[in-house]
Write a protein that holds these residues in place. Structure first.
Motif, PDB file in Angstrom:
ATOM      1  N   UNK A  70       0.797  -1.231   0.000  1.00 19.97           N
ATOM      2  CA  UNK A  70       0.000   0.000   0.000  1.00 19.97           C
ATOM      3  C   UNK A  70       0.829   1.281   0.000  1.00 19.97           C
ATOM      4  N   UNK A  71       1.820   1.345   0.855  1.00 18.91           N
ATOM      5  CA  UNK A  71       2.539   2.605   1.054  1.00 18.91           C
ATOM      6  C   UNK A  71       3.164   3.190  -0.220  1.00 18.91           C
ATOM      7  N   UNK A  72       3.872   2.403  -1.033  1.00 19.66           N
ATOM      8  CA  UNK A  72       4.453   2.983  -2.246  1.00 19.66           C
ATOM      9  C   UNK A  72       3.399   3.488  -3.250  1.00 19.66           C
ATOM     10  N   UNK A  73       2.166   3.018  -3.125  1.00 23.19           N
ATOM     11  CA  UNK A  73       1.112   3.410  -4.062  1.00 23.19           C
ATOM     12  C   UNK A  73       0.528   4.794  -3.774  1.00 23.19           C
ATOM     13  N   UNK A  74       0.734   5.296  -2.555  1.00 23.69           N
ATOM     14  CA  UNK A  74       0.136   6.572  -2.181  1.00 23.69           C
ATOM     15  C   UNK A  74       0.608   7.678  -3.125  1.00 23.69           C
ATOM     16  N   UNK A  75      -0.368   8.306  -3.800  1.00 25.37           N
ATOM     17  CA  UNK A  75      -0.062   9.400  -4.720  1.00 25.37           C
ATOM     18  C   UNK A  75       0.391   8.948  -6.098  1.00 25.37           C
ATOM     19  N   UNK A 120     -14.547  -4.350  -6.632  1.00 24.36           N
ATOM     20  CA  UNK A 120     -13.488  -4.931  -5.783  1.00 24.36           C
ATOM     21  C   UNK A 120     -12.175  -4.180  -5.992  1.00 24.36           C
ATOM     22  N   UNK A 121     -11.823  -3.917  -7.241  1.00 23.20           N
ATOM     23  CA  UNK A 121     -10.560  -3.233  -7.529  1.00 23.20           C
ATOM     24  C   UNK A 121     -10.596  -1.775  -7.082  1.00 23.20           C
ATOM     25  N   UNK A 122     -11.761  -1.141  -7.221  1.00 20.73           N
ATOM     26  CA  UNK A 122     -11.898   0.243  -6.752  1.00 20.73           C
ATOM     27  C   UNK A 122     -11.570   0.322  -5.262  1.00 20.73           C
ATOM     28  N   UNK A 123     -12.021  -0.650  -4.487  1.00 20.13           N
ATOM     29  CA  UNK A 123     -11.721  -0.643  -3.047  1.00 20.13           C
ATOM     30  C   UNK A 123     -10.220  -0.781  -2.803  1.00 20.13           C
ATOM     31  N   UNK A 177      -8.645   2.665  -3.760  1.00 17.86           N
ATOM     32  CA  UNK A 177      -8.902   3.667  -2.720  1.00 17.86           C
ATOM     33  C   UNK A 177      -8.055   3.378  -1.483  1.00 17.86           C
ATOM     34  N   UNK A 178      -8.004   2.120  -1.066  1.00 18.60           N
ATOM     35  CA  UNK A 178      -7.206   1.757   0.111  1.00 18.60           C
ATOM     36  C   UNK A 178      -5.729   2.079  -0.096  1.00 18.60           C
TER      37      UNK A 178
END
Length: 171
Positions: free
Chosen positions: A100-105, A128-131, A134-135
């Motif tokens: 998750x962390x590297x995906x932010x932004x 499912x992928x939208x969630x 967003x996460x």
């Protein structure tokens, strides 16, 4: 120094076209008999940090290997009952590979090919992928759509959809 007019100057694609083309190539590894999708995640400095395509989890035989699709056999319409499919979607695979962390932004580039119709499909990410998107706080999804077009969907757009009391798909 003067420009040499005898040289052929290559056309450099913009970042959207470049990474959508990368996604198109990755999609050829997808293991679905309906649609081949690939997702490329790129950080704000245009560095590719992850890639994924739709396919079976590790050590699980794919529909391609089996030579049939359970969903097709059961006449389950495209875009519904994804929980019955044995495959992971490209978006999920790309996010799972990097965390998750590297995906932010970051930006996600998404390319889809309809295997049976032999055409680009511009179907947006499923619920499912939208969630997952967003996460992971991916700021934007850039998709190739039919006719060599591009569609941009922002994190805010996805959050609005998830917060809506009358969510419809496709959007």
């Amino acid at each position: 120094m003067e420009k040499d007019n005898s040289l052929v100057i290559p056309e450099i694609p913009d970042w959207d076209d470049f990474y959508l083309n990368v996604a198109e190539h990755y999609s050829k590894r997808a293991q679905c008999l309906r649609r081949q999708y690939a997702a490329i995640i790129v950080d704000p400095k245009h560095k590719m940090i992850s890639a994924g395509y739709n396919g079976s989890p590790r050590k699980v035989r794919s529909s391609v290997e089996k030579g049939f699709c359970f969903r097709l056999k059961q006449k389950i319409p495209s875009g519904s009952n994804y929980e019955i499919c044995r495959s992971l979607h490209a978006e999920m695979n790309a996010i799972l590979r990097v965390g998750l962390e590297p995906c932010q932004g970051a930006t996600m580039y998404l390319y889809g090919w309809d295997v049976q119709k032999k055409e680009v499909c511009g179907t947006p990410p499923c619920l499912m992928c939208v969630k997952f998107i967003v996460q992971a706080e991916i700021k934007e999804v850039v998709m190739r759509v039919p006719g060599d077009g591009v569609r941009r969907l922002s994190l805010e757009f996805f959050m609005d959809k998830l917060n809506s009391d009358n969510f419809t798909y496709p959007y």
